[in-house]
Motif scaffolding. Structure first.
Motif, PDB file in Angstrom:
ATOM      1  N   ASP A 129      -3.467 141.066 -59.195  1.00  0.00           N
ATOM      2  CA  ASP A 129      -4.591 140.215 -59.612  1.00  0.00           C
ATOM      3  C   ASP A 129      -5.818 141.049 -59.968  1.00  0.00           C
ATOM      4  OD1 ASP A 129      -3.048 138.054 -59.290  1.00  0.00           O
ATOM      5  OD2 ASP A 129      -3.993 137.272 -57.475  1.00  0.00           O
ATOM      6  N   ARG A 130      -6.074 142.073 -59.150  1.00  0.00           N
ATOM      7  CA  ARG A 130      -7.237 142.920 -59.443  1.00  0.00           C
ATOM      8  C   ARG A 130      -7.036 143.651 -60.774  1.00  0.00           C
ATOM      9  NH1 ARG A 130      -9.005 147.118 -55.591  1.00  0.00           N
ATOM     10  NH2 ARG A 130      -6.889 147.110 -54.772  1.00  0.00           N
ATOM     11  N   ALA A 131      -5.799 144.099 -61.019  1.00  0.00           N
ATOM     12  CA  ALA A 131      -5.514 144.790 -62.280  1.00  0.00           C
ATOM     13  C   ALA A 131      -5.714 143.837 -63.456  1.00  0.00           C
ATOM     14  CB  ALA A 131      -4.095 145.341 -62.264  1.00  0.00           C
ATOM     15  N   ILE A 132      -5.288 142.587 -63.271  1.00  0.00           N
ATOM     16  CA  ILE A 132      -5.429 141.606 -64.359  1.00  0.00           C
ATOM     17  C   ILE A 132      -6.897 141.331 -64.646  1.00  0.00           C
ATOM     18  CG2 ILE A 132      -5.031 139.179 -64.961  1.00  0.00           C
ATOM     19  CD1 ILE A 132      -2.288 139.431 -63.691  1.00  0.00           C
ATOM     20  N   LEU A 133      -7.711 141.297 -63.568  1.00  0.00           N
ATOM     21  CA  LEU A 133      -9.152 141.093 -63.766  1.00  0.00           C
ATOM     22  C   LEU A 133      -9.734 142.186 -64.659  1.00  0.00           C
ATOM     23  CD1 LEU A 133     -10.794 139.913 -60.424  1.00  0.00           C
ATOM     24  CD2 LEU A 133     -10.594 138.730 -62.612  1.00  0.00           C
ATOM     25  N   VAL A 134      -9.308 143.431 -64.394  1.00  0.00           N
ATOM     26  CA  VAL A 134      -9.793 144.542 -65.219  1.00  0.00           C
ATOM     27  C   VAL A 134      -9.313 144.374 -66.655  1.00  0.00           C
ATOM     28  CG1 VAL A 134      -9.635 147.034 -65.591  1.00  0.00           C
ATOM     29  CG2 VAL A 134      -9.948 146.130 -63.281  1.00  0.00           C
ATOM     30  N   LEU A 135      -8.035 143.975 -66.805  1.00  0.00           N
ATOM     31  CA  LEU A 135      -7.477 143.818 -68.157  1.00  0.00           C
ATOM     32  C   LEU A 135      -8.179 142.701 -68.924  1.00  0.00           C
ATOM     33  CD1 LEU A 135      -3.713 144.231 -67.296  1.00  0.00           C
ATOM     34  CD2 LEU A 135      -5.042 145.747 -68.737  1.00  0.00           C
ATOM     35  N   LYS A 136      -8.616 141.662 -68.182  1.00  0.00           N
ATOM     36  CA  LYS A 136      -9.247 140.520 -68.840  1.00  0.00           C
ATOM     37  C   LYS A 136     -10.717 140.765 -69.130  1.00  0.00           C
ATOM     38  CE  LYS A 136      -6.785 136.368 -67.372  1.00  0.00           C
ATOM     39  NZ  LYS A 136      -6.834 135.326 -66.328  1.00  0.00           N
ATOM     40  N   ASP A 137     -11.314 141.726 -68.426  1.00  0.00           N
ATOM     41  CA  ASP A 137     -12.750 141.956 -68.519  1.00  0.00           C
ATOM     42  C   ASP A 137     -13.175 142.241 -69.961  1.00  0.00           C
ATOM     43  OD1 ASP A 137     -15.339 142.687 -68.234  1.00  0.00           O
ATOM     44  OD2 ASP A 137     -15.009 143.989 -66.509  1.00  0.00           O
ATOM     45  N   PRO A 138     -13.960 141.332 -70.556  1.00  0.00           N
ATOM     46  CA  PRO A 138     -14.339 141.520 -71.972  1.00  0.00           C
ATOM     47  C   PRO A 138     -15.202 142.779 -72.180  1.00  0.00           C
ATOM     48  CG  PRO A 138     -15.479 139.636 -71.011  1.00  0.00           C
ATOM     49  CD  PRO A 138     -14.507 140.095 -69.980  1.00  0.00           C
ATOM     50  N   ARG A 139     -15.918 143.194 -71.128  1.00  0.00           N
ATOM     51  CA  ARG A 139     -16.768 144.375 -71.293  1.00  0.00           C
ATOM     52  C   ARG A 139     -15.935 145.641 -71.472  1.00  0.00           C
ATOM     53  NH1 ARG A 139     -19.588 145.155 -66.364  1.00  0.00           N
ATOM     54  NH2 ARG A 139     -18.001 143.783 -65.532  1.00  0.00           N
ATOM     55  N   LEU A 140     -14.667 145.595 -70.959  1.00  0.00           N
ATOM     56  CA  LEU A 140     -13.823 146.785 -71.053  1.00  0.00           C
ATOM     57  C   LEU A 140     -12.840 146.695 -72.213  1.00  0.00           C
ATOM     58  CD1 LEU A 140     -13.114 147.216 -67.249  1.00  0.00           C
ATOM     59  CD2 LEU A 140     -14.579 148.665 -68.636  1.00  0.00           C
ATOM     60  N   LYS A 141     -12.906 145.615 -72.978  1.00  0.00           N
ATOM     61  CA  LYS A 141     -11.942 145.393 -74.062  1.00  0.00           C
ATOM     62  C   LYS A 141     -12.054 146.377 -75.227  1.00  0.00           C
ATOM     63  CE  LYS A 141      -8.793 142.300 -73.417  1.00  0.00           C
ATOM     64  NZ  LYS A 141      -8.927 140.927 -72.962  1.00  0.00           N
ATOM     65  N   PRO A 142     -13.270 146.731 -75.693  1.00  0.00           N
ATOM     66  CA  PRO A 142     -13.364 147.578 -76.879  1.00  0.00           C
ATOM     67  C   PRO A 142     -12.635 148.914 -76.722  1.00  0.00           C
ATOM     68  CG  PRO A 142     -15.562 147.088 -75.979  1.00  0.00           C
ATOM     69  CD  PRO A 142     -14.600 146.392 -75.134  1.00  0.00           C
ATOM     70  N   ALA A 143     -12.151 149.420 -77.848  1.00  0.00           N
ATOM     71  CA  ALA A 143     -11.349 150.646 -77.830  1.00  0.00           C
ATOM     72  C   ALA A 143     -12.100 151.815 -77.213  1.00  0.00           C
ATOM     73  CB  ALA A 143     -10.918 150.982 -79.257  1.00  0.00           C
ATOM     74  N   ALA A 144     -13.423 151.792 -77.385  1.00  0.00           N
ATOM     75  CA  ALA A 144     -14.218 152.895 -76.859  1.00  0.00           C
ATOM     76  C   ALA A 144     -14.179 152.943 -75.330  1.00  0.00           C
ATOM     77  CB  ALA A 144     -15.660 152.781 -77.338  1.00  0.00           C
ATOM     78  N   LYS A 145     -13.838 151.813 -74.742  1.00  0.00           N
ATOM     79  CA  LYS A 145     -13.861 151.723 -73.274  1.00  0.00           C
ATOM     80  C   LYS A 145     -12.490 151.997 -72.668  1.00  0.00           C
ATOM     81  CE  LYS A 145     -18.093 149.950 -72.530  1.00  0.00           C
ATOM     82  NZ  LYS A 145     -19.059 150.323 -71.500  1.00  0.00           N
ATOM     83  N   THR A 146     -11.510 152.363 -73.506  1.00  0.00           N
ATOM     84  CA  THR A 146     -10.144 152.547 -73.019  1.00  0.00           C
ATOM     85  C   THR A 146     -10.098 153.474 -71.814  1.00  0.00           C
ATOM     86  OG1 THR A 146      -9.408 152.277 -75.263  1.00  0.00           O
ATOM     87  CG2 THR A 146      -7.821 153.183 -73.735  1.00  0.00           C
ATOM     88  N   LYS A 147     -10.845 154.550 -71.900  1.00  0.00           N
ATOM     89  CA  LYS A 147     -10.800 155.555 -70.840  1.00  0.00           C
ATOM     90  C   LYS A 147     -11.288 154.971 -69.521  1.00  0.00           C
ATOM     91  CE  LYS A 147     -10.915 160.463 -71.643  1.00  0.00           C
ATOM     92  NZ  LYS A 147     -11.647 161.531 -72.263  1.00  0.00           N
ATOM     93  N   GLU A 148     -12.403 154.247 -69.609  1.00  0.00           N
ATOM     94  CA  GLU A 148     -12.975 153.660 -68.407  1.00  0.00           C
ATOM     95  C   GLU A 148     -12.020 152.634 -67.800  1.00  0.00           C
ATOM     96  OE1 GLU A 148     -16.790 150.948 -67.369  1.00  0.00           O
ATOM     97  OE2 GLU A 148     -16.981 152.284 -69.088  1.00  0.00           O
ATOM     98  N   ARG A 149     -11.426 151.822 -68.695  1.00  0.00           N
ATOM     99  CA  ARG A 149     -10.503 150.801 -68.227  1.00  0.00           C
ATOM    100  C   ARG A 149      -9.302 151.439 -67.542  1.00  0.00           C
ATOM    101  NH1 ARG A 149      -8.875 147.348 -72.883  1.00  0.00           N
ATOM    102  NH2 ARG A 149      -7.575 149.145 -73.324  1.00  0.00           N
ATOM    103  N   ARG A 150      -8.765 152.509 -68.175  1.00  0.00           N
ATOM    104  CA  ARG A 150      -7.614 153.172 -67.579  1.00  0.00           C
ATOM    105  C   ARG A 150      -7.948 153.755 -66.226  1.00  0.00           C
ATOM    106  NH1 ARG A 150      -3.681 155.590 -72.159  1.00  0.00           N
ATOM    107  NH2 ARG A 150      -3.380 153.574 -73.125  1.00  0.00           N
ATOM    108  N   ALA A 151      -9.143 154.305 -66.117  1.00  0.00           N
ATOM    109  CA  ALA A 151      -9.541 154.906 -64.848  1.00  0.00           C
ATOM    110  C   ALA A 151      -9.589 153.845 -63.752  1.00  0.00           C
ATOM    111  CB  ALA A 151     -10.901 155.584 -64.990  1.00  0.00           C
ATOM    112  N   GLN A 152     -10.119 152.673 -64.108  1.00  0.00           N
ATOM    113  CA  GLN A 152     -10.193 151.594 -63.120  1.00  0.00           C
ATOM    114  C   GLN A 152      -8.809 151.100 -62.730  1.00  0.00           C
ATOM    115  OE1 GLN A 152     -12.836 148.358 -63.631  1.00  0.00           O
ATOM    116  NE2 GLN A 152     -14.532 149.598 -64.381  1.00  0.00           N
TER     117      GLN A 152
END
Lengths: 207, 155
Positions: free
Chosen positions: A40-63
């Motif tokens: 569920d926590r992973a899905i929250l990160v995946l759904k987070d619109p702030r982390l959606k843009p391609a530029a944020k891929t690194k941050e999203r992966r880290a989380q």
């Protein structure tokens, strides 16, 4: 009056589904609860619109990595994937292999995990056997397709940690075990490590 | 009563013939009369579609045992495998039901593990893998999953 509206029936079925999954969650045990909270926590990160843009891929992966690393036992996964050859390696080689293996997993599955789009996950049961648990879940895609996804976990340091994932009856660990054994049988362990390293470098260069 | 030598020889040949037939029947039917060699372990699978009693158990393509019996346990298929003496199965071996080719004979493939613990006789192989349902998988890959009940929600 009953509105003969598509939306009405959709709402009803959503409520039924919600109560049904809620009822199912009551009977679930500790392993299921722990895996569910991680997923569920992973899905929250995946759904987070702030982390959606391609530029944020690194941050999203880290989380995502931080969330998943707590639940998945990569040392045990690497050990099991290497099979008999694990015991022939020195502790230092083992450590290096765990590192390479978790990078391999990340490369192999990051894209699949990130392609998540509103799939529903329901937990359908668990089997306990001493310090081992088998948690069965289903992924319901929005197009109606169903996929089975089972987690194998063991109990270490008062926590359940996943050491294998079985998707549609195919074990991730067994898949890697047979590939690794094939490379080692054909050439050598050193060749396997060389290939893994090469892939890691290639992956890093691509990013 | 006196037997002619030729009659005795004919009788002997008939006996030998029957013994050969019996041997063939046992071999071809994979019935093991003396099946006490080796030890047994069991393993539970979600499904063992198409596997039969007597099918081989293999490690790296080498036969190390056979399926002794199969039954149901808790809605899952439980196989009892007889494994040759001298073959050690680590606690984290994975037993999977495989087919030779897409539709060939089934067998149980055991891939050796890394654990220091060995499964004792009568013990259980915890990690199992059932054969993937190939037509089902192809159906899902092709895109249209015909077996699903839920229609896509159109907004």
């Amino acid at each position: 009056m009953i509105p003969n509206d598509k939306r009405f029936w959709f709402a009803i079925s959503a409520v039924v589904l919600a109560t049904w999954t809620a009822a199912a969650s009551v009977s679930a045990g500790v392993p299921t609860e722990q895996i569910r909270s991680t997923v569920d926590r992973a899905i929250l990160v995946l759904k987070d619109p702030r982390l959606k843009p391609a530029a944020k891929t690194k941050e999203r992966r880290a989380q995502l990595k931080q969330i998943l690393f707590g639940r998945f036992d990569f040392t045990e996964m690497a050990k099991r994937a290497l099979g008999t050859n694990w015991r022939r390696r020195t502790p230092k080689e083992q450590e290096e292999f765990v590192q390479l293996f978790s990078e391999l997993l990340e490369r192999a599955y990051a894209d699949i995990i990130e392609s998540y789009s509103e799939e529903k996950i329901i937990y359908i049961g668990e089997r306990l056997d001493g310090g081992y648990a088998d948690v069965a879940s289903k992924v319901l895609a929005s197009n109606g397709a169903e996929y089975s996804l089972n987690y194998k976990a063991h109990y270490v340091n008062s926590e359940w940690r996943v050491y294998d994932v079985i998707a549609e009856n195919i074990s991730v660990i067994n898949n890697f075990r047979s590939q690794f054994n094939r490379v080692i049988a054909k050439s050598s362990y050193e060749e396997l490590v060389r290939r893994l390293r090469e892939k890691a470098e290639f992956g890093a260069a691509k990013r | 009563m006196n037997y002619k030598t030729s009659e005795i020889i004919v009788g002997l040949f008939v006996l030998i013939g029957i013994a050969c037939l019996g041997y063939l029947a046992i071999k071809l039917g994979k019935l093991e009369v003396l099946s006490d060699s080796g030890y047994t372990v069991y393993a539970d699978f979600p499904t063992v579609a198409g596997l039969k009693r007597g099918d081989p158990v293999e490690i790296a393509g080498v036969k190390v045992g056979r399926v002794e019996s199969m039954g149901l346990a808790d809605d899952r298929a439980r196989l009892v495998l007889r494994v040759d003496d001298g073959v050690k199965l680590q606690e984290d071996v994975i037993a999977s039901v495989r087919a030779r080719g897409l539709i060939g004979d089934k067998f149980v493939l055991v891939s050796p593990g890394a654990s220091d613990k060995i499964i004792p006789p009568g013990g259980r192989i915890r990690e199992t893998e059932s054969p993937p349902d190939i037509p089902d998988l192809i159906g899902k890959l092709v895109g249209g999953d015909l077996t699903s009940k839920v229609e896509k929600q159109t907004p």
